[in-house]
Write a protein that holds these residues in place. Structure first.
Motif, mmCIF file in Angstrom:
data_model
loop_
_atom_site.group_PDB
_atom_site.id
_atom_site.type_symbol
_atom_site.label_atom_id
_atom_site.label_comp_id
_atom_site.label_asym_id
_atom_site.label_seq_id
_atom_site.Cartn_x
_atom_site.Cartn_y
_atom_site.Cartn_z
ATOM 1 N N ASP A 80 0.813 -1.217 0.000
ATOM 2 C CA ASP A 80 0.000 0.000 0.000
ATOM 3 C C ASP A 80 0.848 1.270 0.000
ATOM 4 O OD1 ASP A 80 0.913 -0.488 2.519
ATOM 5 O OD2 ASP A 80 -0.998 -0.239 3.528
ATOM 6 N N CYS A 81 1.994 1.174 -0.596
ATOM 7 C CA CYS A 81 2.955 2.270 -0.635
ATOM 8 C C CYS A 81 3.218 2.609 -2.104
ATOM 9 C CB CYS A 81 4.214 1.773 0.052
ATOM 10 S SG CYS A 81 5.634 2.802 -0.096
ATOM 11 N N VAL A 98 -4.054 2.126 2.017
ATOM 12 C CA VAL A 98 -4.569 0.766 1.899
ATOM 13 C C VAL A 98 -5.655 0.651 0.835
ATOM 14 C CG1 VAL A 98 -3.953 0.128 4.259
ATOM 15 C CG2 VAL A 98 -6.204 1.109 3.781
ATOM 16 N N GLN A 99 -6.202 1.768 0.383
ATOM 17 C CA GLN A 99 -7.240 1.734 -0.638
ATOM 18 C C GLN A 99 -6.743 1.159 -1.960
ATOM 19 O OE1 GLN A 99 -10.462 2.462 -0.010
ATOM 20 N NE2 GLN A 99 -9.798 2.752 2.097
ATOM 21 N N LEU A 100 -5.448 1.201 -2.188
ATOM 22 C CA LEU A 100 -4.895 0.684 -3.440
ATOM 23 C C LEU A 100 -4.936 -0.834 -3.533
ATOM 24 C CD1 LEU A 100 -1.848 2.973 -4.089
ATOM 25 C CD2 LEU A 100 -3.941 2.804 -5.387
ATOM 26 N N TYR A 104 -4.953 -3.244 -6.889
ATOM 27 C CA TYR A 104 -3.913 -4.243 -7.161
ATOM 28 C C TYR A 104 -4.531 -5.625 -7.335
ATOM 29 C CZ TYR A 104 -0.498 -0.725 -5.616
ATOM 30 O OH TYR A 104 0.265 0.394 -5.481
ATOM 31 N N ASP A 105 -5.460 -5.972 -6.437
ATOM 32 C CA ASP A 105 -6.123 -7.276 -6.518
ATOM 33 C C ASP A 105 -6.914 -7.408 -7.813
ATOM 34 O OD1 ASP A 105 -5.059 -7.906 -4.044
ATOM 35 O OD2 ASP A 105 -6.920 -7.475 -2.951
#
Length: 139
Positions: A80-81, A98-100, A104-105
């Motif tokens: 999440d960076c 953390v929203q990313l 990514y998933d």
């Protein structure tokens, strides 16, 4: 190897003091020399490589060369960076969000593409530059 450890610590502390600012290896070496810590450029590159591999430093490859920025998180499994680069002022900002993870998933599941978040650089316009554009009537 205590000497190497001291050099790595000096490099890390210099990057930490810079906060969100990104720096070239040459600028970092000059900062260290000015602070009374004589260190060769090859040593700076070697230590930056190790710090990047440990997930403590971001290496940002741009058309102007490589820049380094303190991350401060353990990069192993840390997804999440990422980095934001303003197209106007050029500032690069490290962001933990953390929203990313959902994006990514989705990309991995639906598009069979795994993002390297530590190498992800998103470009756009920062708040400050956007406000300045609005004040001038640009958009």
């Amino acid at each position: 190897m205590p000497y190497t450890t001291r050099q790595r610590q000096a490099i890390l502390q210099c990057l930490q003091r810079r906060g969100d600012a990104s720096v070239t290896a040459g600028e970092l070496a000059e900062d260290l020399r000015s602070a009374g810590c004589p260190v060769g450029l090859a040593t700076v590159y070697r230590q930056l490589e190790r710090l990047e591999a440990a997930g403590i430093v971001h290496k940002i490859n741009t058309e102007d060369g490589a820049f380094y920025q303190f991350c401060g998180r353990d990069g192993h499994g840390h997804r999440d960076c990422f980095l934001l680069k303003c197209e106007r002022c050029g500032r690069i900002r490290h962001v933990d969000c953390v929203q990313l993870q959902g994006l990514y998933d989705h990309l991995e599941r639906e598009h069979h593409f795994r993002i390297n978040p530590r190498g992800t650089l998103l470009s756009g316009i920062c708040d400050q530059c956007a406000r300045e554009e609005e004040a001038r009537g640009e958009q």
